[in-house]
Write an enzyme that holds these catalytic residues in place. Structure first.
Site, mmCIF file in Angstrom:
data_model
loop_
_atom_site.group_PDB
_atom_site.id
_atom_site.type_symbol
_atom_site.label_atom_id
_atom_site.label_comp_id
_atom_site.label_asym_id
_atom_site.label_seq_id
_atom_site.Cartn_x
_atom_site.Cartn_y
_atom_site.Cartn_z
ATOM 1 C CG HIS A 247 -48.905 -27.933 9.035
ATOM 2 N ND1 HIS A 247 -48.518 -29.200 9.394
ATOM 3 C CD2 HIS A 247 -49.718 -28.081 7.969
ATOM 4 C CE1 HIS A 247 -49.077 -30.081 8.612
ATOM 5 N NE2 HIS A 247 -49.819 -29.423 7.725
ATOM 6 C CG ASP B 94 -45.587 -30.945 16.474
ATOM 7 O OD1 ASP B 94 -45.174 -31.987 17.037
ATOM 8 O OD2 ASP B 94 -45.939 -30.937 15.273
ATOM 9 C CB CYS C 288 -48.852 -30.443 12.691
ATOM 10 S SG CYS C 288 -48.265 -32.153 12.841
#
Length: 553
Positions: free
Chosen positions: A141, A332, A87
């Site tokens: 993130h 992502d 991520c």
């Protein structure tokens, strides 16, 4: 004799001069305002861990009517790839248009502005060019990798929105058969029975619609980013979506390791092993396998989560004026559903790196695009779509605040027959040559091997080599494994052809291509804190909690 005309000098404090200057300033300001107001709005919608499990992408099991309808009106890329199947590195790479090796981020524990370079982000560039920027849900993130603020105030015009129910993601909120609350992987729920009576992605959808309503009559263009958490684990979603997918749809689950793949390429999916329902299965470490029946349950839950997101997406899109709004939908990275015996991301396989990428833009003819593209291409593409000042290509090892390591997709969107590289580069780190408990997400100081991969039209080639975290360099003389897959006949990447003599030429060609792209020398030196301007430093100090700096062995 030529006559000479002498101009009389007008004093600077002359009233007429003052009026003329004021008029010029007003006209120039009006022109700027008109140019800004004529630019379209932008909505960037990101899903988390979503492979192209979408009807219009050819998945006949997926029920995604809302995404399918948008795709019919859009350009959609069938071969779009993430730069790392994790991520934080993927999102920071996409939003800065710099690769993980430039950001020095392969985990979750450094902030690029102070650790690698004070690079401009996609929303920051739009903010600096007159857009109002706002983030809802998971875009960056959260945590160290975005300075605990989602890079506010640099990237966003106001503090970002995170659903209050995010904090229950890893809490025991999944009822089992006896009604006991567990931390399960598979977690069908009644929305009203959950803490605060809702779920994170529902909260994000509501907040995004509230923003759209508030901005409806404002002249300033906006850049709205909305990040949905699903289908990221755990699969905690309303139980009604599970009913769309009887387990019989999935048959016996594919769940085996293919022959000839080096151990370093494999991940032991430690994150799902920590879930209560998975622990009860006592799955052997590291290779498993997961029982076939439970594998079908995971597939059912994943597909149900995708339909859940599709419903929220459709509800959000109903509030969007598509006449003056560009809509981008992407993910992502992907996720393995039993392919190669894996149930996670954390790899360099096709299923972990390939993502959906859909671009709707008023005036652009809808089309399917089969060229190979990358998520680092998104930043320059959106800049060109709204006619902002174009972004220059980064030179090798560039520390410029504003440049791109991607390519603008505008020629492909317009159907122009431009030359296109048709290649995508990605990477993934490992702590050692065989799977261990930190193989999925090794912290920077523990990384000893880097796997670099390139996807070309017909082939994927991957090489795993020694990596030194102190100076981010790789040693091409220490190789721990190679992979070569022929996508003309093996799109699932089940047969490693790297030792076949007839493929030696293509293997060496692709290896040379990777070496040219990723050959970083030790001269890069030890990472240093990057210097910010005094204005940036004030903003940084005002909004930063304590930054955790990586330690080095």
């Amino acid at each position: 004799m030529k006559s000479i005309v002498r101009l009389k000098k007008v004093p600077a404090n002359n009233p007429m001069t003052t009026h003329i200057i004021k008029l010029i300033v007003i006209l120039f300001t009006v022109r700027i305002v008109l140019c800004v107001n004529q630019r379209p709005n932008i909505i960037l919608i990101l899903a988390d861990d979503l492979r192209p499990t979408i009807g219009k992408y050819g998945d006949q099991l997926a029920f995604t009517p809302n995404l399918d309808r948008l795709i019919e009106r859009s350009c959609y890329f069938t071969k779009a790839y993430s730069q790392q199947a994790l991520c934080a590195p993927s999102r920071n790479s996409m939003l800065t248009s710099r690769r993980p090796d430039t950001l020095h981020l392969y985990d979750f524990y450094s902030y690029w502005r102070t650790f690698a370079g004070n690079f401009t982000t996609l929303p920051q560039y739009f903010k600096e060019n007159g857009y109002y920027t706002y983030s809802v849900g998971k875009i960056f993130h959260p945590g160290v990798s975005s300075n605990f603020t989602d890079d506010y105030p640099f990237s966003w015009s106001e503090p970002t929105f995170h659903p209050s129910t995010e904090r229950y993601m890893n809490q025991p909120v999944c009822p089992d058969g006896s009604g006991t609350l567990r931390t399960n992987l598979i977690c069908p729920v009644k929305k009203f029975s959950q803490p605060e009576g809702t779920l994170p992605d529902i909260e994000s959808k509501v907040e995004a619609k509230n923003f759209l309503a508030a901005f409806k009559n404002r002249s300033q263009p906006f850049f709205l980013a909305v990040g949905f958490h699903k289908p990221h684990i755990p699969f905690r979603i309303p139980d009604k979506y599970f009913k769309l997918y009887p387990q019989t749809k999935f048959g016996n689950s594919t769940n085996w390791r293919q022959y000839g793949v080096p151990d370093v390429a494999w991940n032991p999916y430690t994150d799902i092993r920590k879930r209560h329902d998975v622990k009860q299965l006592d799955i052997p470490f590291p290779y498993g396998p997961i029982p076939s029946a439970f594998g079908m349950s995971i597939k059912q839950a994943y597909y149900a989560s995708v339909s859940y997101i599709d419903n929220l997406f459709g509800n959000l899109l109903s509030a969007v004026d598509l006449n003056n709004t560009i809509v981008v939908f992407a993910s992502d990275h992907g996720w393995s559903l039993g392919e190669h015996g894996e149930w996670a991301k954390y790899s360099n396989f096709e299923v972990a790196l390939r993502v959906p990428l859909v671009v709707y833009a008023p005036g652009i003819t809808p089309r399917r695009i089969d060229n190979i593209v990358e998520l680092v291409d998104l930043f320059p593409t959106l800049v060109d779509l709204v006619n902002l000042p174009p972004i220059a290509k980064c030179k090798r090892f560039s520390k410029k605040k504003l440049c791109t390591e991607g390519n603008s997709l505008l020629p492909l969107l317009k159907g122009l027959s431009a030359r296109w590289p048709d290649q995508a580069f990605s990477q993934y780190p490992r702590p050692g040559p065989i799977p261990r408990k930190n193989s999925d997400k090794p912290r920077l100081p523990k990384i000893r091997i880097m796997g670099y991969t390139v996807r070309k039209t017909d082939f994927r080639y991957t090489i795993w080599m020694r990596f030194y975290p102190r100076n981010f360099s790789s040693d091409w003389s220490q190789i721990f494994g190679e992979e070569l897959y022929d996508h003309r006949f093996d799109s699932a990447e089940n047969e490693n052809l790297v030792d076949r003599r007839e493929f030696k030429r293509i293997r060496l060609e692709l290896r040379s291509l990777l070496k040219k792209q990723f050959s970083f020398g030790a001269s890069l030196g030890r990472p240093q804190r990057k210097k910010l301007s005094w204005r940036e430093a004030l903003l940084y100090e005002a909004y930063r909690p304590q930054i955790l700096q990586p330690s080095y062995p």
